[in-house]
Design an enzyme around this catalytic site. Structure first.
Site, PDB file in Angstrom:
ATOM      1  N   GLY A 151      49.388  49.875  45.389  1.00 12.39           N
ATOM      2  CA  GLY A 151      49.294  50.197  43.642  1.00 12.39           C
ATOM      3  C   GLY A 151      50.938  50.494  43.342  1.00 12.39           C
ATOM      4  N   SER A 165      33.060  29.692  19.900  1.00  9.30           N
ATOM      5  CA  SER A 165      34.744  29.527  19.417  1.00  9.30           C
ATOM      6  C   SER A 165      34.941  28.091  19.726  1.00  9.30           C
ATOM      7  CB  SER A 165      35.314  29.815  19.799  1.00  9.30           C
ATOM      8  OG  SER A 165      35.403  29.699  21.389  1.00  9.30           O
ATOM      9  N   GLY A 166      34.172  27.319  20.161  1.00  8.78           N
ATOM     10  CA  GLY A 166      34.842  25.755  20.691  1.00  8.78           C
ATOM     11  C   GLY A 166      35.450  25.522  21.799  1.00  8.78           C
ATOM     12  N   GLY A 167      35.872  26.294  21.707  1.00  7.73           N
ATOM     13  CA  GLY A 167      36.489  27.252  23.276  1.00  7.73           C
ATOM     14  C   GLY A 167      35.223  26.895  24.593  1.00  7.73           C
ATOM     15  N   VAL A 168      35.962  27.272  25.990  1.00 13.67           N
ATOM     16  CA  VAL A 168      34.837  27.000  27.301  1.00 13.67           C
ATOM     17  C   VAL A 168      34.822  27.844  27.772  1.00 13.67           C
ATOM     18  CG1 VAL A 168      37.521  27.316  28.897  1.00 13.67           C
ATOM     19  CG2 VAL A 168      35.557  26.043  29.435  1.00 13.67           C
ATOM     20  N   ASP A 169      34.865  28.816  27.510  1.00 16.91           N
ATOM     21  CA  ASP A 169      34.610  30.169  27.656  1.00 16.91           C
ATOM     22  C   ASP A 169      33.372  30.746  26.646  1.00 16.91           C
ATOM     23  OD1 ASP A 169      37.024  30.659  29.100  1.00 16.91           O
ATOM     24  OD2 ASP A 169      37.636  32.022  27.918  1.00 16.91           O
ATOM     25  N   SER A 170      33.181  30.695  25.489  1.00 13.25           N
ATOM     26  CA  SER A 170      32.151  30.775  25.063  1.00 13.25           C
ATOM     27  C   SER A 170      31.343  29.881  25.243  1.00 13.25           C
ATOM     28  CB  SER A 170      32.287  31.301  23.753  1.00 13.25           C
ATOM     29  OG  SER A 170      33.194  30.488  23.101  1.00 13.25           O
ATOM     30  N   HIS A 222      51.356  42.306  51.588  1.00 15.00           N
ATOM     31  CA  HIS A 222      50.494  41.484  50.272  1.00 15.00           C
ATOM     32  C   HIS A 222      50.058  40.704  51.425  1.00 15.00           C
ATOM     33  CE1 HIS A 222      50.948  44.999  47.550  1.00 15.00           C
ATOM     34  NE2 HIS A 222      51.638  44.988  47.901  1.00 15.00           N
ATOM     35  N   CYS A 276      48.970  47.569  51.644  1.00 12.54           N
ATOM     36  CA  CYS A 276      50.206  48.352  51.006  1.00 12.54           C
ATOM     37  C   CYS A 276      49.474  49.587  50.507  1.00 12.54           C
ATOM     38  CB  CYS A 276      50.547  47.674  49.763  1.00 12.54           C
ATOM     39  SG  CYS A 276      52.360  48.388  49.728  1.00 12.54           S
ATOM     40  N   TYR A 277      49.484  50.428  49.786  1.00  9.26           N
ATOM     41  CA  TYR A 277      49.105  51.666  49.347  1.00  9.26           C
ATOM     42  C   TYR A 277      48.119  51.896  49.683  1.00  9.26           C
ATOM     43  CZ  TYR A 277      47.928  55.469  45.857  1.00  9.26           C
ATOM     44  OH  TYR A 277      47.449  56.724  45.447  1.00  9.26           O
ATOM     45  N   GLU A 325      47.939  38.620  50.590  1.00  7.74           N
ATOM     46  CA  GLU A 325      47.668  38.236  48.707  1.00  7.74           C
ATOM     47  C   GLU A 325      48.250  36.397  48.294  1.00  7.74           C
ATOM     48  OE1 GLU A 325      47.497  40.973  49.677  1.00  7.74           O
ATOM     49  OE2 GLU A 325      47.877  41.950  47.233  1.00  7.74           O
ATOM     50  N   LYS A 361      39.868  31.908  34.573  1.00  6.88           N
ATOM     51  CA  LYS A 361      39.590  31.268  33.639  1.00  6.88           C
ATOM     52  C   LYS A 361      38.732  29.678  34.350  1.00  6.88           C
ATOM     53  CE  LYS A 361      40.658  29.376  29.658  1.00  6.88           C
ATOM     54  NZ  LYS A 361      39.739  30.020  28.012  1.00  6.88           N
TER      55      LYS A 361
END
Ligand code: XMP
Length: 534
Positions: free
Chosen positions: A72, A240-245, A186, A99-100, A188, A390
């Site tokens: 943080g 919406s035509g996109g991958v998520d929806s 870190h 870290c923090y 990660e 995503k």
């Protein structure tokens, strides 16, 4: 688009099998918190990020095998420094402080932490001590690590022993009895050598976490959890035509079949043949029940004479909500059982902002993919993707058997072609832009580049220029071609397209799209430009 609707969060769903025995990442507002969660999932271990202000009960509900305290930007001595409930450290659950997270842990357990004169940032060397270590075992004596901190742990809390140092600070420590682990750097980030191994050691050697988080398990359990949640009620979803929806709708459809009705609105601002093509894919290939609403004339009417980009966005957002709400109301009246749920393809990055240290209420916002819905819509949310990134959604989409075309589809802005047609919008110009855009995409595909670039599209400029065609002087339209590479849309670089590809695009656009006499290639990066022109 941000929403204002007061809808119940979907957090009430029961803990899934894959969530149990996973890792809870407590967020102190670090820029790498999401990355920690993702690194854990890369090891097939479930991970959820919770604000550091979460109660012990909330954490325990997930039955985690381990807890990671994130980094943080604060100093533990700041007046409003973020803190966890110290009881987190006495649950008998292994904890790794990064870290923090390490500094907060040290301060709370009786160690000594002091501010450094100058914040250390960037690469450094880390030397392992000759001491027993559960998370550094098997690593070379010296590692290149990535650090970014303003405080140092000066004295370890009782029970801890030193396991590594950097040139001027305690680098890592462990308390085996209490299963507490801390690293000042870190693990990660990619710049830390063998960082994944350190995390793996914590996950598997210390926490005995089970690597059972897979696309298939996620699908099975999510479908089951949705079934329990929606019982016999109905739901609606804005596509919406996109991958998520699409992925969200397919998951929910598996759980409730025909009781899910989807709404797909043609704003008249979609790409060439996109509405018809996508609608057919939804219905025939995915078996979804979809109401297709052709509202193109409506949107065009509302946008008449509007040239300011922000104004365009506002109008489109507002009209979209109005149309969606009207369709939902019609459905509500006709549905055999009342519609109680609204499905959204909200992803994790939409849910938590980096300021989540201020607590859940200030920070967890519901990102309404379908627009901010009116307050009086009485729906509870179903957001099956809210813990995912995503690329994880794409993986789930693949496991669900979604067609490749939807999984690799380029991002497309909500306001659609309205922000790619500069200035006021006319039907004729929209046709011109659509035709030019289709050529750009076709040529990018033909060159085998579609899946290698982030976005490729045409922009219609409000600029006329002099040209010559046949024997006559022309004064025609200008199309800009924009092809960019990006990882996350925050920054982007223009793609150095081969000359032949540019040549084919240019020749075809000028020959095949009436009125266009000039084609230019956009060689600007973001920043200072943006990806879209408006
Ligand atoms: P910019 O133009 O800001 O775009 O560099 C970054 C990414 O976001 C998309 N974009 C939008 N998406 N509504 C959206 O849903 C919008 O108003 C909008 N504006 C830009 C853009 O296509 C790119 O992927």
């Amino acid at each position: 688009m941000e929403g204002t609707a007061k809808m119940a969060q979907s957090n009430s769903q029961a803990v899934l099998k894959t969530e149990r025995g996973g890792i809870v990442v407590l967020d102190f507002g670090g820029q790498y918190t999401q990355l920690i969660a993702r690194r854990v999932r890369e090891q097939q271990v479930f991970s959820a990020v919770l604000p550091c202000t979460s109660s012990v009960e909330e954490i325990r509900k997930l039955e985690p095998a381990g807890i990671i305290l994130s980094g943080g930007p604060s100093s533990v001595y700041d007046k409003d420094a973020p803190v966890c409930d110290p009881a987190v450290l006495s649950q008998g659950i292994p904890v790794l402080g990064i870290c923090y997270g390490m500094q907060w842990m040290a301060k709370n357990l009786g160690g000594k932490v002091e501010p450094v004169q100058r914040r250390e940032y960037g690469p450094a060397h880390f030397n392992l001590e000759k001491a027993e270590s559960h998370i550094l075992g098997g690593l070379p004596e010296t590692l290149k690590i990535w650090a970014s901190h303003g405080d140092n742990v000066l004295e370890l809390p009782p029970g801890f022993h030193l396991t590594g140092k950097t040139a001027n600070a305690i680098g890592s420590a462990e308390d085996h009895k209490r299963k507490m682990y801390a690293v000042q750097f870190h693990p990660e980030v990619n710049h830390t050598d063998r960082g994944t191994e350190i995390l793996r050691n914590f996950l598997f050697r210390v926490c005995k976490a089970e690597p059972k988080w897979s696309g298939k398990a996620f699908i099975e359990e999510t479908v089951e959890a949705i079934r329990r949640k929606v019982a016999t009620h109905h739901a609606i979803c804005g596509l919406s035509g996109g991958v998520d929806s699409t992925v969200a709708a397919v998951l929910v459809h598996r759980a409730m079949g025909e009781r899910l009705t989807n709404i797909f609105v043609d704003t008249g601002l979609l790409r060439k043949n996109e509405f018809e093509h996508t609608l057919e894919m939804y219905r025939k290939r995915l078996g979804l029940r979809v109401i297709g609403v052709d509202a193109s004339e409506h949107f065009l009417g509302k946008l008449l004479g509007v040239s300011d980009p922000e104004q365009k966005r506002k109008i489109i957002g507002r009209e979209f909500i109005a149309i969606f709400a009207a369709e939902a109301e019609k459905l509500q009246k006709s549905a055999a059982g009342a519609i109680k749920f609204l499905v959204q393809g909200t992803l994790y990055p939409d849910v938590i902002e980096s300021v989540s240290v201020k607590g859940p209420s200030a920070t967890i916002k519901t990102h309404h993919n379908v627009g901010g819905l009116p307050e009086n819509m009485p729906f509870a949310l179903v957001e099956p993707l809210r813990d995912l990134f995503k690329d994880e959604v794409r993986r789930i989409g693949k496991d669900l058997g979604l067609p490749e075309e939807i999984l690799v589809k380029h991002p497309f802005p909500g306001p659609g072609l309205a922000v790619r047609l500069l200035g006021a919008i006319t039907k004729k110009d929209l046709e011109t832009l659509r035709d030019a855009d289709a050529i750009v995409v076709e040529e990018i595909r033909r060159a085998g580049l579609y899946e290698k670039v982030w976005q490729a599209f045409a922009v219609l400029l409000p600029v006329r220029s002099v040209g010559v065609m046949g024997d006559g002087r022309t004064y025609g339209l200008t199309v800009a071609v924009r092809v960019v590479q990006s990882d996350d849309a925050m920054t982007a670089d223009w793609v150095r397209l081969p000359g032949e590809v540019l040549e084919r695009m240019s020749t075809r656009i000028v020959n095949e799209v009436p009125g266009v006499t000039r084609v230019v290639y956009d060689v600007s990066s973001k920043p200072p430009s943006t990806i879209e022109w408006e």
